[in-house]
Design a protein around this motif. Structure first.
Motif: not given
Length: 160
Positions: A86-107
Motif C-alpha cells: 500500500k501507499v499512504s496519502n503522505d507518501e504519495l504527497s512527497i512523490l507528488n512534491l518531487i514531480a511538482a519541483c521537476q515541473n517547475g510549478n512554484g505555486m
C-alpha cells in the motif's frame, strides 16, 4: 514520522502503480524508519538511482528531507513498512512534491509544502526536494504528478 498500518491514511495507489524510481524513493523513506540499521540499504538504493556523480549530495538531500518531515510535519506523517504494498496519502504527497519541483510549478510546490510541514520546516524540505528533483531530472527520471487514482493507459490508433 511513524510507521502505521492504518486504513485512514491509505491511498488507492499501490507500489505496482508507481514507477521504479518512485518505488525506490518510497522504499528509502520507509527504510529510514529503521534508523542506522537501514542506512546501508538506503545508500545502496540511492546509489542505484543517482549513480556516482550525484550520490554524496543525494544522500545529504535525502537525509535533510527525512529530517524535515520528522521534525516539522503537520501531524503524524504516515509511512508504511518497507514490505507493504500500500501507499499512504503522505507518501504519495512527497512523490507528488518531487514531480511538482521537476515541473517547475512554484505555486503548486508552495501549496504542497504548506500542507506537509509547518512553516519553520518549509525551506529545509524545499531545498532537499528541489535537489533530489534536479538530480533525478539529470538522470532522466521524471516523476508524474498524480492524484489518488491510477494513471489511465494511453492507446494509439491509426494506420502505419
Amino acid at each position: 514520522m511513524n510507521a502505521h498500518r492504518t486504513i485512514l491514511n491509505t491511498s488507492p495507489a499501490t507500489l505496482k502503480s508507481l514507477t521504479t524510481n518512485e518505488r525506490i524513493v518510497l522504499l528509502a523513506m520507509r527504510k529510514s524508519l529503521e534508523g542506522k540499521a537501514g542506512l546501508p540499504d538506503i545508500h545502496h538504493l540511492l546509489f542505484d538511482m543517482f549513480g556516482i556523480f550525484y550520490i554524496e549530495m543525494s544522500i545529504l538531500a535525502f537525509e535533510a528531507m527525512v529530517n524535515a518531515l520528522a521534525e516539522n510535519s503537520r501531524g503524524t506523517f504516515y509511512l508504511f513498512r518497507p514490505t507493504c504494498q500500500k501507499v499512504s496519502n503522505d507518501e504519495l504527497s512527497i512523490l507528488n512534491l518531487i514531480a511538482a519541483c521537476q515541473n517547475g510549478n512554484g505555486m503548486s510546490v508552495n501549496s504542497m509544502v504548506s500542507e506537509i510541514v509547518e512553516p519553520n520546516g518549509a525551506d529545509k524540505l524545499l531545498g532537499a526536494v528541489y535537489f533530489l528533483a534536479e538530480a533525478l531530472d539529470a538522470r532522466r527520471s521524471i516523476f508524474s504528478l498524480r492524484g489518488y487514482r491510477p494513471l489511465p493507459l494511453l492507446s494509439v490508433s491509426g494506420s502505419a
